[in-house]
Enzyme design. Structure first.
Site, PDB file in Angstrom:
ATOM      1  N   ARG A 166       0.846  -1.207   0.000  1.00 55.53           N
ATOM      2  CA  ARG A 166       0.000   0.000   0.000  1.00 55.53           C
ATOM      3  C   ARG A 166       0.878   1.252   0.000  1.00 55.53           C
ATOM      4  O   ARG A 166       0.660   2.182  -0.764  1.00 55.53           O
ATOM      5  CB  ARG A 166      -0.933  -0.021   1.213  1.00 55.53           C
ATOM      6  CG  ARG A 166      -2.177  -0.885   1.036  1.00 55.53           C
ATOM      7  CD  ARG A 166      -1.906  -2.307   0.589  1.00 55.53           C
ATOM      8  NE  ARG A 166      -3.100  -3.118   0.513  1.00 55.53           N
ATOM      9  CZ  ARG A 166      -3.523  -3.911   1.492  1.00 55.53           C
ATOM     10  NH1 ARG A 166      -2.831  -4.008   2.625  1.00 55.53           N
ATOM     11  NH2 ARG A 166      -4.627  -4.614   1.335  1.00 55.53           N
TER      12      ARG A 166
ATOM     13  N   ASP B 215       0.076  -6.690  -3.363  1.00 60.07           N
ATOM     14  CA  ASP B 215      -1.353  -6.596  -3.081  1.00 60.07           C
ATOM     15  C   ASP B 215      -2.027  -5.926  -4.269  1.00 60.07           C
ATOM     16  O   ASP B 215      -1.377  -5.633  -5.285  1.00 60.07           O
ATOM     17  CB  ASP B 215      -1.614  -5.827  -1.785  1.00 60.07           C
ATOM     18  CG  ASP B 215      -2.796  -6.402  -1.017  1.00 60.07           C
ATOM     19  OD1 ASP B 215      -3.931  -6.314  -1.531  1.00 60.07           O
ATOM     20  OD2 ASP B 215      -2.594  -6.961   0.076  1.00 60.07           O
TER      21      ASP B 215
ATOM     22  N   HIS C 176      -6.298 -10.438  -3.863  1.00 58.56           N
ATOM     23  CA  HIS C 176      -5.328  -9.350  -3.670  1.00 58.56           C
ATOM     24  C   HIS C 176      -4.258  -9.374  -4.768  1.00 58.56           C
ATOM     25  O   HIS C 176      -3.079  -9.156  -4.501  1.00 58.56           O
ATOM     26  CB  HIS C 176      -4.688  -9.433  -2.286  1.00 58.56           C
ATOM     27  CG  HIS C 176      -5.641  -9.114  -1.172  1.00 58.56           C
ATOM     28  ND1 HIS C 176      -6.104  -7.835  -0.950  1.00 58.56           N
ATOM     29  CD2 HIS C 176      -6.241  -9.903  -0.236  1.00 58.56           C
ATOM     30  CE1 HIS C 176      -6.927  -7.842   0.090  1.00 58.56           C
ATOM     31  NE2 HIS C 176      -7.031  -9.084   0.528  1.00 58.56           N
TER      32      HIS C 176
ATOM     33  N   ASP D 293      -6.222 -15.035   1.836  1.00 60.60           N
ATOM     34  CA  ASP D 293      -7.308 -14.330   2.512  1.00 60.60           C
ATOM     35  C   ASP D 293      -8.170 -13.558   1.527  1.00 60.60           C
ATOM     36  O   ASP D 293      -7.751 -13.224   0.424  1.00 60.60           O
ATOM     37  CB  ASP D 293      -6.724 -13.364   3.548  1.00 60.60           C
ATOM     38  CG  ASP D 293      -5.888 -12.269   2.906  1.00 60.60           C
ATOM     39  OD1 ASP D 293      -5.039 -12.620   2.060  1.00 60.60           O
ATOM     40  OD2 ASP D 293      -6.072 -11.082   3.238  1.00 60.60           O
ATOM     41  N   GLU D 294      -9.373 -13.268   1.944  1.00 50.95           N
ATOM     42  CA  GLU D 294     -10.266 -12.322   1.269  1.00 50.95           C
ATOM     43  C   GLU D 294     -10.298 -12.532  -0.249  1.00 50.95           C
ATOM     44  O   GLU D 294     -10.061 -11.602  -1.024  1.00 50.95           O
ATOM     45  CB  GLU D 294      -9.852 -10.892   1.612  1.00 50.95           C
ATOM     46  CG  GLU D 294      -9.946 -10.606   3.112  1.00 50.95           C
ATOM     47  CD  GLU D 294      -9.471  -9.212   3.488  1.00 50.95           C
ATOM     48  OE1 GLU D 294      -9.984  -8.652   4.469  1.00 50.95           O
ATOM     49  OE2 GLU D 294      -8.568  -8.681   2.807  1.00 50.95           O
TER      50      GLU D 294
ATOM     51  N   TRP E 134      -5.843 -14.629  11.977  1.00 55.07           N
ATOM     52  CA  TRP E 134      -5.973 -13.173  12.082  1.00 55.07           C
ATOM     53  C   TRP E 134      -7.390 -12.702  12.394  1.00 55.07           C
ATOM     54  O   TRP E 134      -7.577 -11.630  12.968  1.00 55.07           O
ATOM     55  CB  TRP E 134      -5.484 -12.505  10.800  1.00 55.07           C
ATOM     56  CG  TRP E 134      -6.425 -12.591   9.627  1.00 55.07           C
ATOM     57  CD1 TRP E 134      -6.539 -13.606   8.731  1.00 55.07           C
ATOM     58  CD2 TRP E 134      -7.375 -11.600   9.220  1.00 55.07           C
ATOM     59  NE1 TRP E 134      -7.504 -13.318   7.788  1.00 55.07           N
ATOM     60  CE2 TRP E 134      -8.027 -12.086   8.068  1.00 55.07           C
ATOM     61  CE3 TRP E 134      -7.736 -10.339   9.720  1.00 55.07           C
ATOM     62  CZ2 TRP E 134      -9.030 -11.365   7.404  1.00 55.07           C
ATOM     63  CZ3 TRP E 134      -8.730  -9.616   9.061  1.00 55.07           C
ATOM     64  CH2 TRP E 134      -9.366 -10.128   7.912  1.00 55.07           C
TER      65      TRP E 134
ATOM     66  N   TYR F 116      -3.212  -6.038  15.709  1.00 55.94           N
ATOM     67  CA  TYR F 116      -3.128  -5.232  14.487  1.00 55.94           C
ATOM     68  C   TYR F 116      -2.773  -3.806  14.886  1.00 55.94           C
ATOM     69  O   TYR F 116      -3.600  -3.066  15.418  1.00 55.94           O
ATOM     70  CB  TYR F 116      -4.438  -5.295  13.707  1.00 55.94           C
ATOM     71  CG  TYR F 116      -4.454  -6.423  12.699  1.00 55.94           C
ATOM     72  CD1 TYR F 116      -3.910  -7.669  13.005  1.00 55.94           C
ATOM     73  CD2 TYR F 116      -4.994  -6.250  11.429  1.00 55.94           C
ATOM     74  CE1 TYR F 116      -3.909  -8.703  12.088  1.00 55.94           C
ATOM     75  CE2 TYR F 116      -5.000  -7.276  10.503  1.00 55.94           C
ATOM     76  CZ  TYR F 116      -4.456  -8.510  10.836  1.00 55.94           C
ATOM     77  OH  TYR F 116      -4.451  -9.525   9.926  1.00 55.94           O
TER      78      TYR F 116
ATOM     79  N   ASP G   1      -2.264  -1.195  13.193  1.00 52.84           N
ATOM     80  CA  ASP G   1      -2.728  -0.072  12.377  1.00 52.84           C
ATOM     81  C   ASP G   1      -3.991   0.549  12.959  1.00 52.84           C
ATOM     82  O   ASP G   1      -4.505   1.531  12.399  1.00 52.84           O
ATOM     83  CB  ASP G   1      -2.968  -0.509  10.927  1.00 52.84           C
ATOM     84  CG  ASP G   1      -3.821  -1.759  10.802  1.00 52.84           C
ATOM     85  OD1 ASP G   1      -3.737  -2.633  11.687  1.00 52.84           O
ATOM     86  OD2 ASP G   1      -4.558  -1.882   9.807  1.00 52.84           O
TER      87      ASP G   1
ATOM     88  N   TRP H 254      -0.391  -2.830   8.839  1.00 50.41           N
ATOM     89  CA  TRP H 254      -0.809  -2.542   7.466  1.00 50.41           C
ATOM     90  C   TRP H 254      -0.720  -1.038   7.233  1.00 50.41           C
ATOM     91  O   TRP H 254      -0.954  -0.237   8.131  1.00 50.41           O
ATOM     92  CB  TRP H 254      -2.238  -3.036   7.244  1.00 50.41           C
ATOM     93  CG  TRP H 254      -2.380  -4.507   7.522  1.00 50.41           C
ATOM     94  CD1 TRP H 254      -2.786  -5.088   8.692  1.00 50.41           C
ATOM     95  CD2 TRP H 254      -2.069  -5.572   6.632  1.00 50.41           C
ATOM     96  NE1 TRP H 254      -2.755  -6.454   8.573  1.00 50.41           N
ATOM     97  CE2 TRP H 254      -2.326  -6.788   7.329  1.00 50.41           C
ATOM     98  CE3 TRP H 254      -1.612  -5.634   5.319  1.00 50.41           C
ATOM     99  CZ2 TRP H 254      -2.125  -8.030   6.747  1.00 50.41           C
ATOM    100  CZ3 TRP H 254      -1.421  -6.880   4.737  1.00 50.41           C
ATOM    101  CH2 TRP H 254      -1.672  -8.064   5.441  1.00 50.41           C
ATOM    102  N   THR H 255      -0.411  -0.641   6.001  1.00 48.39           N
ATOM    103  CA  THR H 255      -0.014   0.761   5.775  1.00 48.39           C
ATOM    104  C   THR H 255      -0.921   1.524   4.810  1.00 48.39           C
ATOM    105  O   THR H 255      -0.483   2.488   4.188  1.00 48.39           O
ATOM    106  CB  THR H 255       1.434   0.817   5.257  1.00 48.39           C
ATOM    107  OG1 THR H 255       1.500   0.184   3.970  1.00 48.39           O
ATOM    108  CG2 THR H 255       2.393   0.151   6.214  1.00 48.39           C
ATOM    109  N   GLU H 256      -2.199   1.126   4.709  1.00 48.16           N
ATOM    110  CA  GLU H 256      -3.075   1.891   3.824  1.00 48.16           C
ATOM    111  C   GLU H 256      -3.035   3.390   4.126  1.00 48.16           C
ATOM    112  O   GLU H 256      -3.056   4.214   3.209  1.00 48.16           O
ATOM    113  CB  GLU H 256      -4.525   1.397   3.974  1.00 48.16           C
ATOM    114  CG  GLU H 256      -4.784   0.047   3.375  1.00 48.16           C
ATOM    115  CD  GLU H 256      -4.665  -1.084   4.376  1.00 48.16           C
ATOM    116  OE1 GLU H 256      -5.282  -2.136   4.189  1.00 48.16           O
ATOM    117  OE2 GLU H 256      -3.931  -0.882   5.376  1.00 48.16           O
TER     118      GLU H 256
END
Length: 559
Positions: free
Chosen positions: A173, A202, A275, A338-339, A411, A436, A438, A488-490
């Site tokens: 990100r 990602d 992702h 994931d996702e 997670w 987490y 973030d 996480w760095t969004e």
């Protein structure tokens, strides 16, 4: 015991000061983070005096201990203000001896013994010796070099609770310079962590050079804009500025070497089959629809994922992982899982034909498409297994029946870890509710924009990985091999923001990983934590200053 030790320290300081009037004498403090298993202060004997003439011994020809010695002299020089000399003469006076001959079941165990004549650090391996070095450096005051330091006689016996002690960083990100990645690895080393989980790809960016597929970085390494407000709000805003970059393979090798010198193993993550929008933008033929695709500009989950029904996708993944394996010599490769929405797969002729031709059927509540994901993950796991690697996947990979021999990173809570252990698979606990980093550190109006929620230091510290069934069933509990903090760095474009979000919560994570639960005490932890501030300042780390006093609120129920 504390008051008695303080009195002894004062007496020793006065004694030494009377003979060394030209220099101030400061005392050590062995109450460090993470807290060792056993600290036995000796009530008799004068302290060891650390001074510019002190030497560091390591056996000649032992390259690993030599590197430990070099790091120790560097730590002392930066923290105390004078540089020690390395010697191969173990009979030198006023000496710190490093060895790796300790007989212990735990390969990362060490002892640290201080006598008036010497400091002896003996590890069960070079890694164990390194953790003894970390305890020694954190015991020292932060000063300017115009001092001598009295180390009280002590015997410390120590070993980690968990073998996997990780800290994660997302660079897909937002990415960060090589020098900051090294600084982040130094933060792991300071806290006795041994696993750097590096999230490299990602939807919003592909950050690692793959020579066989150059468009992954040429195209997938760039996005046309970046969100500058919370993505779930209807009025979210973009900066409309192209953003991108990647790490070259030479830079990767340099970072891997740097980490290895500090006994840190890098766990690279190439997230699949979801992702993967950045990869699809570069090679649209890898998707179900054929595109066109573009590298993601918003956060969250996208329906477009790798097409699990095309053989060329499996060829692509094997090509990518062939280069990943060559770059990262560690035991683990993280393959995500994931996702991953199954929307495209359900209507994709290639996926449906693949399902039929490979005899993939639904099993109970598991749909054919979930089974298809397990098939894909298993293929990559088998490929990596042939190259001597183990795979890690997020807990969603259990939904299709799991992947043989995979380690589960739990997670979404703790249940994934429980389910994995019940089935005889290893698990790493990373529940977002506790680990987490973030999420916001405070409710202050000036708190940086983050993903939302509030995760105070006290709640991080309160997490116990082995509870419930994992505690009552030792065989299951043995499958929990570790704990990790994730960042996480969004919403964090700069290294300064990353440090702010990580520190001081990383200190709490390290005690979960290393310190036995019966040794943990939050109020005493806060006292030890405040000693870390001066060290963070000297090393140039930013931090959330309010986090050091957060324990007063007692409010930890928001996540």
């Amino acid at each position: 015991m504390k008051n008695r030790f303080s009195l002894l320290s004062l007496l020793w300081t006065l004694l030494i000061f009377s003979g060394c009037s030209s220099r101030q004498v400061l005392s050590s403090d062995y109450n460090v983070i993470p807290l060792p298993v056993s600290i036995s202060l000796q009530e008799e004997g004068t302290p060891f005096v650390l001074k510019p003439s002190t030497v560091v011994y390591c056996p000649e020809g032992d390259s690993l201990l030599l590197k430990n010695a070099e790091l120790l002299t560097g730590y002392v020089a930066r923290q105390v203000g004078f540089e020690l000399r390395i010697t191969h003469d173990d009979q030198a006076r006023n000496i710190i001896r490093l060895g790796s001959g300790l007989q212990a079941e735990n390969a990362e165990a060490y002892t640290l013994v201080v006598t008036p004549q010497a400091v002896e650090i003996e590890g069960a391996s070079a890694a164990g010796t390194f953790y003894g070095v970390q305890t020694l450096r954190k015991s020292l005051p932060v000063t300017d070099g115009k001092v001598r330091i009295a180390l009280a006689p002590v015997r410390i016996e120590d070993a980690p609770r968990f073998s996997y002690r990780g800290l994660h960083l997302d660079v897909a990100r937002h990415m960060f310079p090589v020098e900051f990645i090294k600084k982040y690895i130094d933060l792991l080393a300071l806290h006795n962590m041994n696993m750097f989980h590096w999230h490299l790809t990602d939807d919003q960016g592909w950050r690692i050079e793959i020579k066989r597929y150059p468009r992954l970085t040429e195209v997938g390494g760039w996005r046309k804009a970046t969100l500058v407000s919370h993505w779930e709000k209807p009025d979210h805003k973009y900066d409309e500025t192209p953003y991108g970059g990647y790490y070259t393979q030479d830079e990767i090798r340099d970072i891997v070497r740097y980490a290895a010198d500090r006994h840190v193993e890098i766990v690279p993550e190439i997230d699949l089959p979801g992702h993967m929008l950045a990869a699809l933008a570069a090679y649209p033929e890898l998707g179900c629809t054929g595109g066109p695709y573009e590298t993601g500009t918003r956060w969250g989950v996208y329906d477009d994922v790798l097409c699990a029904g095309k053989e060329e996708v499996y060829e692509f993944l094997e090509g990518v992982f062939s280069e990943i394996v060559a770059l990262f010599p560690g035991r683990y490769i993280h393959i995500g899982g994931d996702e991953c929405p199954k929307t495209r797969w359900k209507s994709c002729p290639d996926c449906q034909a693949f399902i039929r031709s490979h005899g993939i059927v639904s099993q109970g509540k598991r749909t054919r498409e979930e089974q298809l994901q397990s098939y894909m993950m298993s293929q990559i796991s088998d490929f990596l297994g042939k190259h001597g690697r183990k795979v890690i996947g997020w807990d969603e990979i259990l939904e299709g029946g799991g992947v043989k021999s995979a380690t589960i990173m739990s997670w979404r809570g703790t249940q994934g870890g429980v389910d994995a252990a019940r089935n005889g698979w290893d698990a790493i606990m990373v529940p977002y509710q506790y680990l987490y980093l973030d999420y916001a550190q405070s409710r202050d109006e000036g708190e940086p924009l983050s993903i939302g929620g509030y995760l105070p230091l006290s709640k991080v510290y309160s997490y116990e990985p082995l509870s419930g069934e994992l505690a009552s069933n030792p065989e299951m509990g043995a499958h929990v091999i570790g704990v990790q903090g994730n960042l996480w760095t969004e919403y964090f474009r700069t290294a300064e923001l990353v440090e702010y979000m990580a520190i001081p919560r990383v200190d709490a994570v390290s005690e979960i990983q290393w310190t036995r639960p019966e040794r943990k005490n939050y109020e005493k932890f806060l006292g030890r934590l405040n000693r870390m501030r001066a060290l963070y300042d000297r090393l140039g780390y930013g931090y959330a200053s309010h986090g050091f006093d957060e324990g007063q609120s007692g409010d930890n129920q928001d996540m």
